[in-house]
Design a protein around this motif. Structure first.
Motif, PDB file in Angstrom:
ATOM      1  N   GLY A   8       5.550 -30.516  42.306  1.00  0.00           N
ATOM      2  CA  GLY A   8       5.045 -30.938  43.674  1.00  0.00           C
ATOM      3  C   GLY A   8       3.740 -31.984  42.478  1.00  0.00           C
ATOM      4  N   LEU A   9       3.789 -32.763  43.330  1.00  0.00           N
ATOM      5  CA  LEU A   9       2.299 -34.197  42.321  1.00  0.00           C
ATOM      6  C   LEU A   9       1.402 -33.926  41.840  1.00  0.00           C
ATOM      7  CD1 LEU A   9       2.494 -36.453  45.749  1.00  0.00           C
ATOM      8  CD2 LEU A   9       3.825 -36.668  43.884  1.00  0.00           C
ATOM      9  N   ASN A  10       0.555 -33.080  42.294  1.00  0.00           N
ATOM     10  CA  ASN A  10      -0.171 -32.254  41.295  1.00  0.00           C
ATOM     11  C   ASN A  10       0.024 -31.625  39.558  1.00  0.00           C
ATOM     12  OD1 ASN A  10      -2.180 -33.270  43.305  1.00  0.00           O
ATOM     13  ND2 ASN A  10      -2.465 -31.310  43.761  1.00  0.00           N
ATOM     14  N   VAL A  11       0.739 -30.537  39.771  1.00  0.00           N
ATOM     15  CA  VAL A  11       1.161 -30.406  38.818  1.00  0.00           C
ATOM     16  C   VAL A  11       2.185 -31.149  37.996  1.00  0.00           C
ATOM     17  CG1 VAL A  11       2.757 -28.238  38.152  1.00  0.00           C
ATOM     18  CG2 VAL A  11       1.281 -27.466  39.729  1.00  0.00           C
ATOM     19  N   GLY A  12       2.805 -31.330  38.684  1.00  0.00           N
ATOM     20  CA  GLY A  12       3.523 -32.358  37.658  1.00  0.00           C
ATOM     21  C   GLY A  12       2.703 -33.370  37.203  1.00  0.00           C
ATOM     22  N   LEU A  13       1.665 -34.566  37.391  1.00  0.00           N
ATOM     23  CA  LEU A  13       1.094 -35.164  36.923  1.00  0.00           C
ATOM     24  C   LEU A  13       0.388 -34.442  35.973  1.00  0.00           C
ATOM     25  CD1 LEU A  13      -0.352 -37.527  36.863  1.00  0.00           C
ATOM     26  CD2 LEU A  13      -1.713 -37.229  38.396  1.00  0.00           C
ATOM     27  N   VAL A  14       0.117 -33.430  36.255  1.00  0.00           N
ATOM     28  CA  VAL A  14      -0.871 -32.337  34.345  1.00  0.00           C
ATOM     29  C   VAL A  14       0.268 -32.561  33.811  1.00  0.00           C
ATOM     30  CG1 VAL A  14      -2.229 -29.989  33.943  1.00  0.00           C
ATOM     31  CG2 VAL A  14      -2.289 -31.623  36.381  1.00  0.00           C
ATOM     32  N   ILE A  15       1.384 -31.714  33.635  1.00  0.00           N
ATOM     33  CA  ILE A  15       2.242 -31.863  32.722  1.00  0.00           C
ATOM     34  C   ILE A  15       2.581 -33.142  32.446  1.00  0.00           C
ATOM     35  CG2 ILE A  15       4.903 -31.770  32.892  1.00  0.00           C
ATOM     36  CD1 ILE A  15       4.609 -29.104  35.317  1.00  0.00           C
ATOM     37  N   GLY A  16       2.434 -34.476  33.306  1.00  0.00           N
ATOM     38  CA  GLY A  16       3.209 -35.827  32.265  1.00  0.00           C
ATOM     39  C   GLY A  16       1.835 -35.764  31.589  1.00  0.00           C
ATOM     40  N   ILE A  17       0.662 -35.678  31.920  1.00  0.00           N
ATOM     41  CA  ILE A  17      -0.049 -36.327  30.881  1.00  0.00           C
ATOM     42  C   ILE A  17      -0.965 -34.834  29.847  1.00  0.00           C
ATOM     43  CG2 ILE A  17      -3.015 -35.537  30.637  1.00  0.00           C
ATOM     44  CD1 ILE A  17      -2.888 -36.637  33.625  1.00  0.00           C
ATOM     45  N   ILE A  18      -0.702 -33.568  29.859  1.00  0.00           N
ATOM     46  CA  ILE A  18      -0.183 -32.708  28.671  1.00  0.00           C
ATOM     47  C   ILE A  18       0.600 -33.050  27.731  1.00  0.00           C
ATOM     48  CG2 ILE A  18       0.320 -30.488  27.618  1.00  0.00           C
ATOM     49  CD1 ILE A  18      -0.832 -29.422  30.854  1.00  0.00           C
ATOM     50  N   VAL A  19       2.532 -33.809  28.372  1.00  0.00           N
ATOM     51  CA  VAL A  19       2.985 -34.181  26.932  1.00  0.00           C
ATOM     52  C   VAL A  19       3.051 -35.143  27.056  1.00  0.00           C
ATOM     53  CG1 VAL A  19       5.896 -34.757  27.586  1.00  0.00           C
ATOM     54  CG2 VAL A  19       4.870 -32.889  28.616  1.00  0.00           C
ATOM     55  N   SER A  20       2.033 -36.128  27.189  1.00  0.00           N
ATOM     56  CA  SER A  20       1.550 -37.573  26.692  1.00  0.00           C
ATOM     57  C   SER A  20       1.201 -37.431  26.205  1.00  0.00           C
ATOM     58  CB  SER A  20       1.408 -37.785  28.006  1.00  0.00           C
ATOM     59  OG  SER A  20       0.643 -39.357  27.245  1.00  0.00           O
ATOM     60  N   PHE A  21      -0.157 -36.169  25.639  1.00  0.00           N
ATOM     61  CA  PHE A  21      -1.049 -36.309  24.671  1.00  0.00           C
ATOM     62  C   PHE A  21      -0.778 -35.751  24.045  1.00  0.00           C
ATOM     63  CE2 PHE A  21      -4.333 -37.549  28.352  1.00  0.00           C
ATOM     64  CZ  PHE A  21      -5.393 -37.737  26.885  1.00  0.00           C
ATOM     65  N   ALA A  22       0.325 -34.381  24.103  1.00  0.00           N
ATOM     66  CA  ALA A  22       1.105 -33.326  22.670  1.00  0.00           C
ATOM     67  C   ALA A  22       1.287 -34.340  22.388  1.00  0.00           C
ATOM     68  CB  ALA A  22       1.697 -32.374  23.444  1.00  0.00           C
ATOM     69  N   GLY A  23       2.319 -35.988  22.576  1.00  0.00           N
ATOM     70  CA  GLY A  23       3.401 -36.185  21.621  1.00  0.00           C
ATOM     71  C   GLY A  23       2.844 -37.136  20.862  1.00  0.00           C
ATOM     72  N   LEU A  24       1.443 -37.613  21.600  1.00  0.00           N
ATOM     73  CA  LEU A  24       0.221 -38.079  21.106  1.00  0.00           C
ATOM     74  C   LEU A  24      -0.242 -37.374  19.609  1.00  0.00           C
ATOM     75  CD1 LEU A  24      -1.547 -41.021  20.231  1.00  0.00           C
ATOM     76  CD2 LEU A  24      -3.420 -39.796  22.193  1.00  0.00           C
ATOM     77  N   ILE A  25      -0.813 -36.426  20.020  1.00  0.00           N
ATOM     78  CA  ILE A  25      -1.238 -35.908  19.089  1.00  0.00           C
ATOM     79  C   ILE A  25       0.320 -35.524  18.065  1.00  0.00           C
ATOM     80  CG2 ILE A  25      -2.177 -33.293  18.086  1.00  0.00           C
ATOM     81  CD1 ILE A  25      -3.818 -33.572  21.090  1.00  0.00           C
ATOM     82  N   TRP A  26       1.064 -34.522  17.900  1.00  0.00           N
ATOM     83  CA  TRP A  26       2.421 -34.962  17.005  1.00  0.00           C
ATOM     84  C   TRP A  26       2.053 -36.059  16.163  1.00  0.00           C
ATOM     85  CZ3 TRP A  26       7.145 -37.234  16.273  1.00  0.00           C
ATOM     86  CH2 TRP A  26       7.742 -36.971  15.631  1.00  0.00           C
ATOM     87  N   GLN A  27       2.712 -37.233  17.356  1.00  0.00           N
ATOM     88  CA  GLN A  27       2.430 -38.890  16.132  1.00  0.00           C
ATOM     89  C   GLN A  27       1.642 -38.780  15.421  1.00  0.00           C
ATOM     90  OE1 GLN A  27       2.486 -43.046  18.831  1.00  0.00           O
ATOM     91  NE2 GLN A  27       4.744 -42.919  17.726  1.00  0.00           N
ATOM     92  N   SER A  28       0.459 -37.884  15.676  1.00  0.00           N
ATOM     93  CA  SER A  28      -0.642 -38.000  14.627  1.00  0.00           C
ATOM     94  C   SER A  28      -0.858 -37.701  13.395  1.00  0.00           C
ATOM     95  CB  SER A  28      -2.398 -38.509  15.210  1.00  0.00           C
ATOM     96  OG  SER A  28      -2.295 -39.376  16.402  1.00  0.00           O
ATOM     97  N   SER A  29       0.287 -36.652  14.159  1.00  0.00           N
ATOM     98  CA  SER A  29       0.072 -35.652  13.155  1.00  0.00           C
ATOM     99  C   SER A  29       1.383 -35.794  11.727  1.00  0.00           C
ATOM    100  CB  SER A  29       0.427 -34.033  13.174  1.00  0.00           C
ATOM    101  OG  SER A  29       1.399 -34.426  13.853  1.00  0.00           O
ATOM    102  N   GLN A  30       1.502 -36.537  11.784  1.00  0.00           N
ATOM    103  CA  GLN A  30       2.847 -36.953  10.837  1.00  0.00           C
ATOM    104  C   GLN A  30       2.741 -39.039  10.116  1.00  0.00           C
ATOM    105  OE1 GLN A  30       5.727 -35.287  10.083  1.00  0.00           O
ATOM    106  NE2 GLN A  30       4.768 -33.414  11.846  1.00  0.00           N
ATOM    107  N   PRO A  31       1.864 -38.535  10.032  1.00  0.00           N
ATOM    108  CA  PRO A  31       1.591 -40.801   9.506  1.00  0.00           C
ATOM    109  C   PRO A  31       2.456 -40.808   8.906  1.00  0.00           C
ATOM    110  CG  PRO A  31       0.087 -38.657   8.735  1.00  0.00           C
ATOM    111  CD  PRO A  31       1.140 -38.224   9.557  1.00  0.00           C
ATOM    112  N   HIS A  32       2.389 -42.270   8.907  1.00  0.00           N
ATOM    113  CA  HIS A  32       3.102 -42.923   7.435  1.00  0.00           C
ATOM    114  C   HIS A  32       3.195 -42.764   7.020  1.00  0.00           C
ATOM    115  CE1 HIS A  32       5.356 -46.806   6.280  1.00  0.00           C
ATOM    116  NE2 HIS A  32       6.894 -45.902   6.310  1.00  0.00           N
ATOM    117  N   ILE A  33       3.492 -42.757   5.168  1.00  0.00           N
ATOM    118  CA  ILE A  33       2.542 -43.039   4.088  1.00  0.00           C
ATOM    119  C   ILE A  33       3.954 -43.797   3.568  1.00  0.00           C
ATOM    120  CG2 ILE A  33       1.433 -42.255   1.944  1.00  0.00           C
ATOM    121  CD1 ILE A  33       0.032 -40.011   3.708  1.00  0.00           C
ATOM    122  N   ALA A  34       3.094 -44.973   2.496  1.00  0.00           N
ATOM    123  CA  ALA A  34       4.417 -45.776   1.799  1.00  0.00           C
ATOM    124  C   ALA A  34       4.128 -46.284   0.774  1.00  0.00           C
ATOM    125  CB  ALA A  34       4.322 -46.653   3.047  1.00  0.00           C
ATOM    126  N   VAL A  35       4.924 -45.519   0.084  1.00  0.00           N
ATOM    127  CA  VAL A  35       5.095 -45.941  -1.787  1.00  0.00           C
ATOM    128  C   VAL A  35       5.495 -47.429  -1.853  1.00  0.00           C
ATOM    129  CG1 VAL A  35       5.858 -45.293  -4.344  1.00  0.00           C
ATOM    130  CG2 VAL A  35       6.120 -43.479  -2.229  1.00  0.00           C
TER     131      VAL A  35
END
Length: 597
Positions: free
Chosen positions: A424-451
């Motif tokens: 449904g619409l409501n649950v689907g939107l919440v799922i999308g927002i959670i996945v989006s923020f989870a992806g953002l957190i995961w991306q931030s947890s794997q920072p690029h560090i270069a020699v």
């Protein structure tokens, strides 16, 4: 008796009048009047069948689509942020209304109508409050993947929900599995004449929308072909009404909208049976407010940019909020800025919100004089119109683009899209927002560090894996490309240790901190631990390019006070002092006495 000169009116009264009367009214130029009148008439005429269809999509009697295009439109024209946005019933708010009221009342009943108006009132209150709290910035937290996935999933559900009008199969539900089960269990109620009318209309609408270059431009000039394409849906509605009347379609089992009530919407307070209904609708009202704001502000800001006008997100929030609050008291259901009707408004020459006022006049005339004339219109035609128009909202182009350039956004799109279809619409939107923020957190947890190393003959430093650079045996230089916080401090420490293991002869480690905008407590502890580990192995830690605001935070902490090395203003200074030929024997921690920026 003459009026007082403006200069003699107290300033407080002048300010009050300025706030009460919008700028487009006080500064209105008569030269804009013909264009606004024409645009208002065109929009008003063309969106009458569309408004009827969206009311049906919301589970309401068709006339409520016209009601939704009167009072809310007037209020938004007065207080909204956009000079050309056309407000009214739209597909997303209609399907969300139907989804949220499913199971609470019988479609089309008085209680259902009251709850739809209550939903508009609640959503408007949330939008208005968000505007007063200046929460316009919140729209940036909904990623493109989530918004596109939500709209696409909702478009599929809208498309499927209209099958009942083309087949006479009374399907119901608010998810794809629900619709499928309902449909296959009632296949024996298929009505072939209704299907024939609906399928024919659907094909004609599709040809008009997607093959107009072949249909119209092959025998009409381009300008005339453009208007022929726009007027064709209205022409098809008129033809269907005439054929339905002459052929007595209603008596042949083909469902028609019947005579709509004549007269204007009445003002009333939405009633509800219990506060549990209000509590049930509140989450949906909040999600609808978010979606309405995002979609409407996207339309308004785009045209403001194209027209060189100012757009204020908080004013848009208040305008949408007041429009829906007024609609809640005038038999409306939730409304928003429409993509198609705004485009028609602009292309028809609209200059100011007066065009919307004129379109309201057209709606009023329709309510007062067309009620009996519209009665033979078959529901199958309205369903076909919505199905043909909604296809353009299924945005797989965004998914393809995201898959090539940003897999996390593609994942957010997929999670939202399938979440909407399955839950449904409501649950689907919440799922999308959670996945989006989870992806953002995961991306931030794997920072690029270069020699990094130094480009020959320059003071620039680049990744050793991407460029041919100069490196130093006793010196390891690493660039940290993210702010440091609890979510990535362990990953940063691990990557630094790995690089040190790969360069065992390096006794000096320099961290370039130019991209670091914040270091939280967990990250500070990580840097302190790193420094102590290096000291235990007869090595030193240094920093370069620490920003002033970051230095203000860590200057009096053990990150600096216990630092085994130095803080350099530039990496070039670090090389000059730390390479084998120039290495100083002073082993005491020092900070370059220079201003940090």
């Amino acid at each position: 008796m003459t009026d007082k000169p403006t200069s003699l009116i107290p300033h407080t009264k002048q300010d009050w009048l300025k706030k009460l009367i919008p700028a487009w009214v006080s500064d209105y130029s008569p030269s804009r009047l013909p264009a606004d009148i024409i645009a208002g008439i065109v929009v008003g005429i063309l969106v009458i069948p569309q408004s009827l269809g969206y009311a049906v999509l919301a589970g309401l009697p068709p006339v409520y689509g016209l009601y939704a295009s009167i009072v809310p439109v007037l209020v938004y024209a007065w207080v909204g942020s956009s000079s050309v946005q056309a407000l009214g019933a739209v597909a997303i708010t209609a399907i969300m209304t139907a989804s949220s009221l499913h199971g609470l009342a019988v479609e089309g009943s008085l209680q259902y109508i009251m709850l739809a108006s209550l939903l508009a009132l609640m959503m408007g209150g949330i939008l208005w409050l968000a505007g007063k709290l200046k929460l316009g910035w919140i729209m940036q937290f909904i990623s493109r993947g989530v918004s596109a996935g939500f709209v696409s999933g909702a478009a599929v559900l809208i498309f499927i929900s209209q099958i009942k009008y083309l087949t006479n199969i009374a399907i119901s539900g608010n998810t794809l599995p629900g619709y499928a089960i309902s449909m296959f269990s009632q296949l024996n109620s298929l009505h072939l004449p209704t299907l024939l009318i609906g399928a024919t209309a659907f094909v004609l609408f599709l040809l008009n929308r997607y093959a107009s270059a072949y249909v119209w431009e092959s025998w009409l000039p381009q300008a005339q072909a453009k208007w022929a394409g726009r007027l064709f849906p209205l022409l098809l509605v008129v033809v269907a009404i005439v054929l339905s009347y002459l052929g007595q379609w209603a008596s042949r089992g083909i469902r028609t909208i019947g005579e709509i009530p004549s007269g204007l919407p009445s003002f009333s307070v939405p009633e509800f049976e219990s506060f549990s209904q209000v509590a049930t609708l509140l989450p949906t009202a909040g999600l609808m407010a978010l979606i309405v704001f995002i979609s409407s502000s996207s339309v308004a800001s785009t045209y403001a940019r194209l027209r060189g006008e100012k757009f204020d997100a908080n004013t848009e929030l208040r305008g949408l909020g007041l429009a829906n609050i007024a609609g809640g008291f005038s038999q409306s259901f939730p409304v928003a800025g429409g993509f198609s009707r705004t485009a028609i408004n602009v292309d028809s020459g609209a200059k100011t919100p007066l065009a919307s006022v004129v379109s309201v006049v057209v709606m009023v005339i329709a309510l007062l004089s067309l009620s009996q004339m519209i009665a033979p219109l078959p529901y199958a035609l309205l369903g076909a119109m919505i199905m043909a128009s909604i296809i353009s909202l299924i945005d797989f182009g965004t998914f393809k683009s995201a898959w090539k350039t940003d897999r996390l956004d593609a994942l957010s799109f997929s999670a939202t899209f399938f979440g909407v279809l399955l839950f449904g619409l409501n649950v689907g939107l919440v799922i999308g927002i959670i996945v989006s923020f989870a992806g953002l957190i995961w991306q931030s947890s794997q920072p690029h560090i270069a020699v990094v190393g130094r480009l020959l003959g320059t003071e620039h430093f680049r990744n050793v894996n991407r460029h041919d650079v100069i490196t130093y045996e006793n010196l390891l230089i690493m660039r940290v490309d993210e702010s440091l916080f609890f979510g990535n401090s362990e990953s940063v420490h691990s990557q630094i240790q790995q690089a040190l293991n790969q360069h065992p002869k390096a006794s000096e480690l320099v961290l370039i901190m130019s991209s670091v905008n914040h270091i939280d407590l967990t990250a500070q502890e990580m840097l302190i631990t790193l420094n102590r580990e290096l000291v235990a192995n007869n090595k030193r830690l240094h920093y370069s390019f620490i920003k002033g605001p970051v230095m203000d935070v860590i200057e009096q902490t053990a990150v600096i006070t216990e630092l085994s090395g130095r803080v350099f203003l530039s990496t070039v200074q670090a090389i000059n002092l730390l390479t084998d030929d120039n290495l100083h024997n002073d082993q005491h921690p020092t900070v370059q006495q220079q201003e940090f920026h």
